[in-house]
Design an enzyme around this catalytic site. Sequence first.
Site, PDB file in Angstrom:
ATOM      1  N   ASP A  23       1.712   4.514   1.997  1.00  0.00           N
ATOM      2  CA  ASP A  23       1.546   5.303   3.220  1.00  0.00           C
ATOM      3  C   ASP A  23       1.743   6.766   2.841  1.00  0.00           C
ATOM      4  OD1 ASP A  23       1.136   3.116   4.919  1.00  0.00           O
ATOM      5  OD2 ASP A  23       3.287   2.786   5.107  1.00  0.00           O
ATOM      6  N   ASP A  40       0.855  -1.181   0.000  1.00  0.00           N
ATOM      7  CA  ASP A  40       0.000   0.000   0.000  1.00  0.00           C
ATOM      8  C   ASP A  40       0.896   1.237   0.000  1.00  0.00           C
ATOM      9  OD1 ASP A  40      -2.158  -1.732   0.253  1.00  0.00           O
ATOM     10  OD2 ASP A  40      -2.236  -1.530   2.440  1.00  0.00           O
TER      11      ASP A  40
END
Length: 213
Positions: free
Chosen positions: A138, A136
């Site tokens: 951040d 993912d």
Amino acid sequence: MVGTLHVHDLILLRTESAVISTEGVSAYPYLNLNQRPWVVVRRGRILDGLIPVGVRGTQRHERCAGFTRLSEAIESRRPDQLRLRLAEDSRRALQAFRTLSYLESHLAGLDMSWGPGGSVGYELAAGIPAVRADSDLDFILFAPRRLDITEARDLWRMIGGAPGKVDVLVETPCCGFSLEEFVTASPRRILLRTSEGRILGSDPWNPSNDEDS
């Protein structure tokens, strides 16, 4: 010369042995001897001149919390200095980098600074591959001024259109908090990440407002 450091900054150390883990032993085993020793400033108090940092190894389980001295830092990178142009061409097809590209184009007019953290920020600063196919993004948003709920929801909606998952952490002068939690829980209390630990509060720009409530 490295100046004042803040949470999420990445710093290059003089030697691998410059980090002492929270257990009081060297974090040396977690640092790749063939790479320059980059660490990230983590949230916490600076005690006895020791800066709280996090160490990232080559594997997911090779992480540890530690401390180092400012004198050991020879270079630093803030999240808002990290952009896709720093990535190797061969890495840009990874979803996290495509997500970063999307945000760079959609947040061009934003009046607050921001940048990637986590594996994306680390790879862009250190030049060491850290992003995986399933990583993912951040996202760190620095918000010295108060975000009203409408502005926060519009921002979250726009970020939600990115090609990959984005975890948004908003940093105020007092603490950090999840943008997703803020827009879905407001006006109820949310988790605030402070230098003294995690607390529940409803005002990330003035957590003391919650002390007597």
